[in-house]
Design an enzyme around this catalytic site. Structure first.
Site, PDB file in Angstrom:
ATOM      1  N   ARG A  51      53.721  20.467  57.052  1.00 54.96           N
ATOM      2  CA  ARG A  51      54.325  21.750  57.443  1.00 54.96           C
ATOM      3  C   ARG A  51      53.491  22.394  58.548  1.00 54.96           C
ATOM      4  O   ARG A  51      54.001  23.027  59.459  1.00 54.96           O
ATOM      5  CB  ARG A  51      54.468  22.683  56.231  1.00 54.96           C
ATOM      6  CG  ARG A  51      55.019  24.055  56.608  1.00 54.96           C
ATOM      7  CD  ARG A  51      55.574  24.881  55.428  1.00 54.96           C
ATOM      8  NE  ARG A  51      54.971  24.615  54.147  1.00 54.96           N
ATOM      9  CZ  ARG A  51      53.745  24.996  53.773  1.00 54.96           C
ATOM     10  NH1 ARG A  51      52.983  25.693  54.591  1.00 54.96           N
ATOM     11  NH2 ARG A  51      53.284  24.695  52.575  1.00 54.96           N
ATOM     12  N   TYR A 104      76.203  33.906  71.198  1.00 49.79           N
ATOM     13  CA  TYR A 104      76.674  32.954  70.198  1.00 49.79           C
ATOM     14  C   TYR A 104      76.936  33.692  68.876  1.00 49.79           C
ATOM     15  O   TYR A 104      76.107  34.491  68.435  1.00 49.79           O
ATOM     16  CB  TYR A 104      75.597  31.877  70.035  1.00 49.79           C
ATOM     17  CG  TYR A 104      75.810  30.909  68.915  1.00 49.79           C
ATOM     18  CD1 TYR A 104      76.837  29.963  68.974  1.00 49.79           C
ATOM     19  CD2 TYR A 104      74.975  30.905  67.802  1.00 49.79           C
ATOM     20  CE1 TYR A 104      77.026  29.065  67.944  1.00 49.79           C
ATOM     21  CE2 TYR A 104      75.162  29.999  66.772  1.00 49.79           C
ATOM     22  CZ  TYR A 104      76.183  29.088  66.851  1.00 49.79           C
ATOM     23  OH  TYR A 104      76.371  28.195  65.831  1.00 49.79           O
ATOM     24  N   ASP A 177      68.455  32.717  75.568  1.00 47.36           N
ATOM     25  CA  ASP A 177      68.998  31.534  74.888  1.00 47.36           C
ATOM     26  C   ASP A 177      69.481  30.590  75.987  1.00 47.36           C
ATOM     27  O   ASP A 177      70.479  30.845  76.658  1.00 47.36           O
ATOM     28  CB  ASP A 177      70.146  31.957  73.962  1.00 47.36           C
ATOM     29  CG  ASP A 177      70.681  30.781  73.134  1.00 47.36           C
ATOM     30  OD1 ASP A 177      70.556  29.620  73.588  1.00 47.36           O
ATOM     31  OD2 ASP A 177      71.237  31.038  72.049  1.00 47.36           O
ATOM     32  N   LYS A 202      72.160  20.694  70.802  1.00 48.68           N
ATOM     33  CA  LYS A 202      73.172  20.572  71.848  1.00 48.68           C
ATOM     34  C   LYS A 202      72.679  19.646  72.965  1.00 48.68           C
ATOM     35  O   LYS A 202      72.473  18.476  72.726  1.00 48.68           O
ATOM     36  CB  LYS A 202      73.550  21.975  72.342  1.00 48.68           C
ATOM     37  CG  LYS A 202      73.739  23.010  71.212  1.00 48.68           C
ATOM     38  CD  LYS A 202      74.929  22.745  70.318  1.00 48.68           C
ATOM     39  CE  LYS A 202      74.977  23.607  69.074  1.00 48.68           C
ATOM     40  NZ  LYS A 202      74.819  25.044  69.237  1.00 48.68           N
TER      41      LYS A 202
HETATM   42  C1  LIG Z   1      74.536  26.185  68.442  1.00 47.74           C
HETATM   43  C2  LIG Z   1      73.912  27.359  69.096  1.00 47.74           C
HETATM   44  C3  LIG Z   1      72.904  28.104  68.447  1.00 47.74           C
HETATM   45  C4  LIG Z   1      72.483  27.820  67.018  1.00 47.74           C
HETATM   46  O1  LIG Z   1      71.830  26.616  66.898  1.00 47.74           O
HETATM   47  P1  LIG Z   1      71.907  25.675  65.576  1.00 47.74           P
HETATM   48  O2  LIG Z   1      71.121  24.496  65.988  1.00 47.74           O
HETATM   49  O3  LIG Z   1      73.350  25.408  65.292  1.00 47.74           O
HETATM   50  O4  LIG Z   1      71.271  26.459  64.475  1.00 47.74           O
HETATM   51  C5  LIG Z   1      72.327  29.154  69.144  1.00 47.74           C
HETATM   52  N1  LIG Z   1      72.721  29.474  70.394  1.00 47.74           N
HETATM   53  C6  LIG Z   1      73.680  28.789  71.040  1.00 47.74           C
HETATM   54  C7  LIG Z   1      74.072  29.189  72.411  1.00 47.74           C
HETATM   55  C8  LIG Z   1      74.308  27.728  70.415  1.00 47.74           C
HETATM   56  O5  LIG Z   1      75.277  27.063  71.057  1.00 47.74           O
END
Ligand SMILES: *Cc1c(COP(=O)(O)O)cnc(C)c1O
Length: 384
Positions: A51, A104, A177, A202
């Site tokens: 961890r 998001y 983000d 992603k």
């Molecule tokens: C998918 C997404 C998230 C969240 O991420 P997870 O890996 O699903 O927890 C945050 N911001 C954006 C722009 C996203 O597309």
């Protein structure tokens, strides 16, 4: 790793030295929860318990920091786990956060339903309106400005440098983000942002086979808090997830080029289509954010949305009609996906200011042959 190397080189080599014991070109996956000590406190390479640290996670973190030209990177089990850790590091009850009114849906849900009940207050604002952003900031109380660009699903573009200047005048920390762009297309820290957030699920992972998140930053004080919370709360990425993410990153540059090329081709082919009211893609010169996107992004990415003139019925039918574009949540993988935001990714923000119009369909354009992809989209629109 030499920081002078260009992005594509760092994407393959940063943090990825060959295994010194065997010469294995690809560093092994350290599937271990704990590490033997040479006498009490005699840690080999500083490793004690997974961890707190694991060599596979460290290799990913070194790589992520290198990609954004940053001093620190921390990887997590998901994008939202990364976001939650960052929010705990930056906010205490009584503090205020200002977010884009098109972030998001899961980010809005996390703040609105987890951090707000804990005592944080939230305002959402149009990040394209600098005066509105300035007005939403409460000097001394607002601690964080949360920007997402391009935004999801309407692909709105926010000016990272201009927003950072406004926020920093008022001592507000700027979080970007960067999930939709990826570090290949956009480098928020170099534009003035303080912290970059990724859902590595992603584009960074890129193959729809792993869930993950990351925080990347230069500030030592924030980094220390984030590092402590990563260890103390424990939403870390597993060695297998970290390794898969590293493998994905090696092709991030070439994938991003192809995603962008394919999406640009499809967006241009769809402009003026009789079944569509609008095409949202920042690579179109008619997109209201095109100039800013051209200034702060290397290319325009693989995400685009369309508004169907036939309303929600047409949008639903289109999302269910394509073949190569598979109907699924998520984005950023090599395979093309299609989604109906108002009932899928953005179901959690229905009835709020962040609600997505019911005639909008989102495409995550993959790296398949663009002629095949375009034929799939056009034939499906024809059948409506
Ligand atoms: C998918 C997404 C998230 C969240 O991420 P997870 O890996 O699903 O927890 C945050 N911001 C954006 C722009 C996203 O597309």
């Amino acid at each position: 790793m030499n920081d002078d190397y260009s992005f594509s080189t760092r994407a393959i080599h940063a943090g990825q030295e060959f295994d010194p014991t065997t010469g294995a070109v690809v560093p092994p996956i350290y599937m271990t929860s704990t590490f033997v000590q040479d006498g009490i406190g005699g840690f080999r390479g500083g490793y004690e318990y997974a961890r707190g640290g694991n060599p596979t996670r460290d290799s990913l973190q070194t790589l992520l920091a290198s990609l954004e030209g940053a001093r620190h990177a921390y990887s997590f089990a998901s994008g939202l786990a990364a976001e939650d850790t960052l929010l705990r590091a930056l906010l205490t009850p009584g503090d205020h956060i200002v977010m884009g009114n098109d972030v998001y849906g899961g980010t809005h849900r996390l703040v609105n339903r987890v951090h707000v009940p804990w005592g944080v207050s939230l305002s959402t604002v149009d990040m394209g309106d600098l005066d509105a952003v300035r007005a939403a900031i409460r000097p001394g109380t607002t601690k964080v400005l949360w920007v997402e660009t391009p935004s999801n699903p309407l692909m709105k573009i926010s000016d990272i440098a201009a927003l950072s200047a406004v926020a920093h005048e008022l001592d507000v920390i700027v979080v970007v983000d960067n999930t939709f762009a990826s570090p290949y297309l956009q480098q928020p820290l170099s534009l003035g942002a303080d912290v970059v957030v990724h859902s590595t699920t992603k584009y960074i992972g890129g193959h729809s086979d792993v869930l993950g998140g990351a925080l990347v930053l230069n500030d030592d004080e924030i980094a220390e808090k984030v590092g402590f919370l990563q260890f103390a709360v424990g939403a870390v990425s597993s060695p297998m997830d970290a390794w898969l993410t590293v493998r994905g990153i090696k092709t991030l540059a070439v994938r991003s080029e192809r995603h962008s090329l394919n999406a640009q081709t499809i967006a241009e082919a769809l402009v003026g289509h009789p079944k569509l009211d609008a095409v949202y893609y920042p690579g179109l010169t008619t997109h209201p954010g095109h100039k800013i996107a051209a200034k702060q992004m290397k290319a325009f990415g693989g995400m685009l949305s369309v508004a169907l003139s036939g309303g929600s019925a047409a949008a639903r039918a289109f999302a269910e009609a394509t073949t190569l574009f598979q109907l699924a949540e998520s984005l950023g993988g090599v395979e093309s996906l299609i989604g109906y935001p108002s009932e899928m990714t953005h179901a959690s923000v229905r009835g709020t200011e962040l609600e997505v119009p019911e005639n909008v369909v989102r495409l995550s354009v993959g790296i398949e042959d663009v002629d095949d992809l375009l034929a799939d989209v056009l034939e499906s629109l024809d059948r409506l």
